[in-house]
Design a protein around this motif. Sequence first.
Motif, PDB file in Angstrom:
ATOM      1  N   SER A 137      56.774   7.376 -12.627  1.00 53.27           N
ATOM      2  CA  SER A 137      57.196   6.062 -12.135  1.00 53.27           C
ATOM      3  C   SER A 137      57.711   6.143 -10.700  1.00 53.27           C
ATOM      4  CB  SER A 137      58.283   5.472 -13.043  1.00 53.27           C
ATOM      5  OG  SER A 137      59.485   6.222 -12.963  1.00 53.27           O
ATOM      6  N   GLY A 138      57.701   7.358 -10.130  1.00 55.10           N
ATOM      7  CA  GLY A 138      58.122   7.550  -8.748  1.00 55.10           C
ATOM      8  C   GLY A 138      59.610   7.704  -8.561  1.00 55.10           C
ATOM      9  N   LYS A 139      60.331   7.831  -9.667  1.00 48.60           N
ATOM     10  CA  LYS A 139      61.784   7.994  -9.586  1.00 48.60           C
ATOM     11  C   LYS A 139      62.148   9.475  -9.552  1.00 48.60           C
ATOM     12  CE  LYS A 139      62.728   3.596 -11.887  1.00 48.60           C
ATOM     13  NZ  LYS A 139      63.336   2.927 -13.058  1.00 48.60           N
ATOM     14  N   ILE A 140      63.374   9.754  -9.141  1.00 51.96           N
ATOM     15  CA  ILE A 140      63.776  11.141  -8.889  1.00 51.96           C
ATOM     16  C   ILE A 140      64.040  11.928 -10.168  1.00 51.96           C
ATOM     17  CG2 ILE A 140      65.509  12.636  -7.817  1.00 51.96           C
ATOM     18  CD1 ILE A 140      65.905  10.494  -5.700  1.00 51.96           C
ATOM     19  N   VAL A 141      63.470  13.129 -10.200  1.00 44.31           N
ATOM     20  CA  VAL A 141      63.771  14.135 -11.213  1.00 44.31           C
ATOM     21  C   VAL A 141      64.398  15.314 -10.475  1.00 44.31           C
ATOM     22  CG1 VAL A 141      62.817  15.786 -12.868  1.00 44.31           C
ATOM     23  CG2 VAL A 141      61.884  13.460 -12.742  1.00 44.31           C
ATOM     24  N   ALA A 142      65.561  15.756 -10.925  1.00 50.76           N
ATOM     25  CA  ALA A 142      66.241  16.871 -10.276  1.00 50.76           C
ATOM     26  C   ALA A 142      66.683  17.879 -11.329  1.00 50.76           C
ATOM     27  CB  ALA A 142      67.444  16.374  -9.482  1.00 50.76           C
ATOM     28  N   ALA A 143      66.699  19.152 -10.957  1.00 50.72           N
ATOM     29  CA  ALA A 143      67.122  20.205 -11.880  1.00 50.72           C
ATOM     30  C   ALA A 143      67.713  21.343 -11.078  1.00 50.72           C
ATOM     31  CB  ALA A 143      65.935  20.700 -12.712  1.00 50.72           C
ATOM     32  N   ILE A 144      68.728  21.979 -11.650  1.00 46.11           N
ATOM     33  CA  ILE A 144      69.392  23.062 -10.940  1.00 46.11           C
ATOM     34  C   ILE A 144      69.493  24.307 -11.815  1.00 46.11           C
ATOM     35  CG2 ILE A 144      71.694  22.242 -11.624  1.00 46.11           C
ATOM     36  CD1 ILE A 144      72.688  23.215  -8.834  1.00 46.11           C
ATOM     37  N   CYS A 145      69.299  25.456 -11.177  1.00 51.52           N
ATOM     38  CA  CYS A 145      69.500  26.760 -11.793  1.00 51.52           C
ATOM     39  C   CYS A 145      68.627  26.927 -13.035  1.00 51.52           C
ATOM     40  CB  CYS A 145      70.985  26.939 -12.102  1.00 51.52           C
ATOM     41  SG  CYS A 145      71.511  28.641 -12.325  1.00 51.52           S
ATOM     42  N   HIS A 146      69.197  27.278 -14.188  1.00 51.94           N
ATOM     43  CA  HIS A 146      68.405  27.433 -15.406  1.00 51.94           C
ATOM     44  C   HIS A 146      67.932  26.096 -15.964  1.00 51.94           C
ATOM     45  CE1 HIS A 146      70.587  31.308 -15.228  1.00 51.94           C
ATOM     46  NE2 HIS A 146      69.466  31.786 -15.743  1.00 51.94           N
ATOM     47  N   GLY A 147      68.546  25.009 -15.516  1.00 51.22           N
ATOM     48  CA  GLY A 147      68.094  23.692 -15.940  1.00 51.22           C
ATOM     49  C   GLY A 147      66.657  23.424 -15.526  1.00 51.22           C
ATOM     50  N   VAL A 148      66.185  24.135 -14.500  1.00 49.30           N
ATOM     51  CA  VAL A 148      64.802  23.999 -14.042  1.00 49.30           C
ATOM     52  C   VAL A 148      63.827  24.374 -15.166  1.00 49.30           C
ATOM     53  CG1 VAL A 148      63.127  24.775 -12.304  1.00 49.30           C
ATOM     54  CG2 VAL A 148      65.507  24.409 -11.654  1.00 49.30           C
ATOM     55  N   GLY A 149      64.304  25.175 -16.103  1.00 52.57           N
ATOM     56  CA  GLY A 149      63.477  25.547 -17.249  1.00 52.57           C
ATOM     57  C   GLY A 149      63.051  24.341 -18.081  1.00 52.57           C
ATOM     58  N   GLY A 150      63.798  23.256 -17.969  1.00 53.29           N
ATOM     59  CA  GLY A 150      63.438  22.037 -18.680  1.00 53.29           C
ATOM     60  C   GLY A 150      62.176  21.386 -18.146  1.00 53.29           C
ATOM     61  N   LEU A 151      61.708  21.849 -16.984  1.00 53.52           N
ATOM     62  CA  LEU A 151      60.483  21.314 -16.387  1.00 53.52           C
ATOM     63  C   LEU A 151      59.244  22.096 -16.811  1.00 53.52           C
ATOM     64  CD1 LEU A 151      61.778  20.925 -12.698  1.00 53.52           C
ATOM     65  CD2 LEU A 151      61.760  19.173 -14.487  1.00 53.52           C
ATOM     66  N   LEU A 152      59.436  23.278 -17.381  1.00 53.98           N
ATOM     67  CA  LEU A 152      58.328  24.198 -17.651  1.00 53.98           C
ATOM     68  C   LEU A 152      57.187  23.591 -18.455  1.00 53.98           C
ATOM     69  CD1 LEU A 152      60.112  27.585 -18.445  1.00 53.98           C
ATOM     70  CD2 LEU A 152      58.430  27.182 -16.644  1.00 53.98           C
ATOM     71  N   ASN A 153      57.500  22.854 -19.483  1.00 54.22           N
ATOM     72  CA  ASN A 153      56.465  22.369 -20.396  1.00 54.22           C
ATOM     73  C   ASN A 153      56.188  20.870 -20.267  1.00 54.22           C
ATOM     74  OD1 ASN A 153      56.028  24.944 -21.619  1.00 54.22           O
ATOM     75  ND2 ASN A 153      57.968  24.677 -22.705  1.00 54.22           N
ATOM     76  N   VAL A 154      56.661  20.282 -19.189  1.00 53.44           N
ATOM     77  CA  VAL A 154      56.395  18.861 -18.950  1.00 53.44           C
ATOM     78  C   VAL A 154      54.985  18.704 -18.406  1.00 53.44           C
ATOM     79  CG1 VAL A 154      57.071  16.789 -17.691  1.00 53.44           C
ATOM     80  CG2 VAL A 154      58.831  18.405 -18.468  1.00 53.44           C
ATOM     81  N   ARG A 155      54.187  17.896 -19.081  1.00 58.20           N
ATOM     82  CA  ARG A 155      52.826  17.614 -18.618  1.00 58.20           C
ATOM     83  C   ARG A 155      52.730  16.172 -18.121  1.00 58.20           C
ATOM     84  NH1 ARG A 155      48.776  21.314 -20.318  1.00 58.20           N
ATOM     85  NH2 ARG A 155      49.486  22.835 -21.849  1.00 58.20           N
ATOM     86  N   LEU A 156      51.897  15.970 -17.131  1.00 58.99           N
ATOM     87  CA  LEU A 156      51.638  14.634 -16.629  1.00 58.99           C
ATOM     88  C   LEU A 156      50.557  13.975 -17.493  1.00 58.99           C
ATOM     89  CD1 LEU A 156      51.688  15.401 -12.795  1.00 58.99           C
ATOM     90  CD2 LEU A 156      53.560  14.569 -14.237  1.00 58.99           C
ATOM     91  N   SER A 157      50.317  12.701 -17.256  1.00 58.77           N
ATOM     92  CA  SER A 157      49.354  11.946 -18.077  1.00 58.77           C
ATOM     93  C   SER A 157      47.967  12.578 -18.085  1.00 58.77           C
ATOM     94  CB  SER A 157      49.251  10.503 -17.566  1.00 58.77           C
ATOM     95  OG  SER A 157      50.492   9.849 -17.700  1.00 58.77           O
ATOM     96  N   GLY A 158      47.591  13.215 -16.986  1.00 59.47           N
ATOM     97  CA  GLY A 158      46.276  13.839 -16.899  1.00 59.47           C
ATOM     98  C   GLY A 158      46.172  15.163 -17.623  1.00 59.47           C
ATOM     99  N   GLY A 159      47.310  15.669 -18.130  1.00 59.00           N
ATOM    100  CA  GLY A 159      47.299  16.912 -18.896  1.00 59.00           C
ATOM    101  C   GLY A 159      47.811  18.128 -18.148  1.00 59.00           C
ATOM    102  N   GLU A 160      47.907  18.041 -16.813  1.00 61.23           N
ATOM    103  CA  GLU A 160      48.387  19.188 -16.034  1.00 61.23           C
ATOM    104  C   GLU A 160      49.910  19.275 -16.093  1.00 61.23           C
ATOM    105  OE1 GLU A 160      46.936  19.180 -12.031  1.00 61.23           O
ATOM    106  OE2 GLU A 160      45.121  20.247 -12.622  1.00 61.23           O
ATOM    107  N   TYR A 161      50.420  20.485 -15.919  1.00 65.36           N
ATOM    108  CA  TYR A 161      51.867  20.665 -15.879  1.00 65.36           C
ATOM    109  C   TYR A 161      52.441  20.010 -14.629  1.00 65.36           C
ATOM    110  CZ  TYR A 161      51.531  24.012 -19.693  1.00 65.36           C
ATOM    111  OH  TYR A 161      51.298  24.596 -20.911  1.00 65.36           O
ATOM    112  N   LEU A 162      53.567  19.362 -14.795  1.00 66.81           N
ATOM    113  CA  LEU A 162      54.210  18.680 -13.668  1.00 66.81           C
ATOM    114  C   LEU A 162      54.450  19.632 -12.500  1.00 66.81           C
ATOM    115  CD1 LEU A 162      57.229  16.226 -13.860  1.00 66.81           C
ATOM    116  CD2 LEU A 162      57.190  18.062 -12.197  1.00 66.81           C
ATOM    117  N   ILE A 163      54.888  20.848 -12.812  1.00 69.68           N
ATOM    118  CA  ILE A 163      55.297  21.752 -11.731  1.00 69.68           C
ATOM    119  C   ILE A 163      54.123  22.492 -11.078  1.00 69.68           C
ATOM    120  CG2 ILE A 163      57.610  22.044 -12.666  1.00 69.68           C
ATOM    121  CD1 ILE A 163      56.752  24.806 -13.675  1.00 69.68           C
TER     122      ILE A 163
END
Length: 243
Positions: A137-163
């Motif tokens: 939606s174009g809004k901010i996602v932020a993560a710090i330190c080990h919290g960045v691990g929460g981004l590891l398995n996030v996929r976008l609508s097209g199937g690719e990993y966000l990161i």
Amino acid sequence: MLDFVLPKEVAMLKILIIVTNTGKYASGKLETGLWLSELTHIYHAAKEEGYEITIASPNGGNVHVDPESLKRFTLDKISKEYWNDPFFRGLLKHSRNLERVSTQEFDLVYLAGGHGTMYDFPGDSVMQNLIQNQYESGKIVAAICHGVGGLLNVRLSGGEYLIKNKVLTGFNWFEESLAGRKKEVPFNLEAALKNRGAKYKKAMIPMTSKVVVDGNLITGQNPFSSKKMAKVVMSELSKRQHK
């Protein structure tokens, strides 16, 4: 009577800070949890701006705080003040359940760190869906330190990993060695981020501040990045608010 609508520039922004519920490493030998400063600095900055703040965790309820983050050499002034504040301590005892707030709209979703997040962030499907919707939606996602691990398995609508192909940072493997936790952690965060195709960056000197902005994704390397991370996130929110 006409409804009164606040001008965009003074509308109250809403931020969601996600924290861990995990209080021990899998070995059971050591306590872990949230690294306090990675919550307090963003919380303080948002509070100063008058933003609406929600603190949530995967299970809701009590948030364990890593005892290492409460020691004299790691407990900075802001963190100490909040730790001694009964109201703030109450928020940590009664965090909101993430699933129950996941359908709400937020201007910022912020993943606070601490080793505990390595256990309950990466596999949380509610968190993954929330982050996907927030990011797309174009809004901010932020993560710090080990919290960045929460981004590891996030996929976008097209199937690719966000990161994938994103420039980012997070707690690195050498810092894990300095922290004496290489034998306790469930995985190597730095390697995992690279394996997902992220363009990982780190500070030249370990355990010093590093914040990376890639579009609406903002990441911080370690606890020493907490203060700068809060400033950068607030600045990015302000830019968007006044567009």
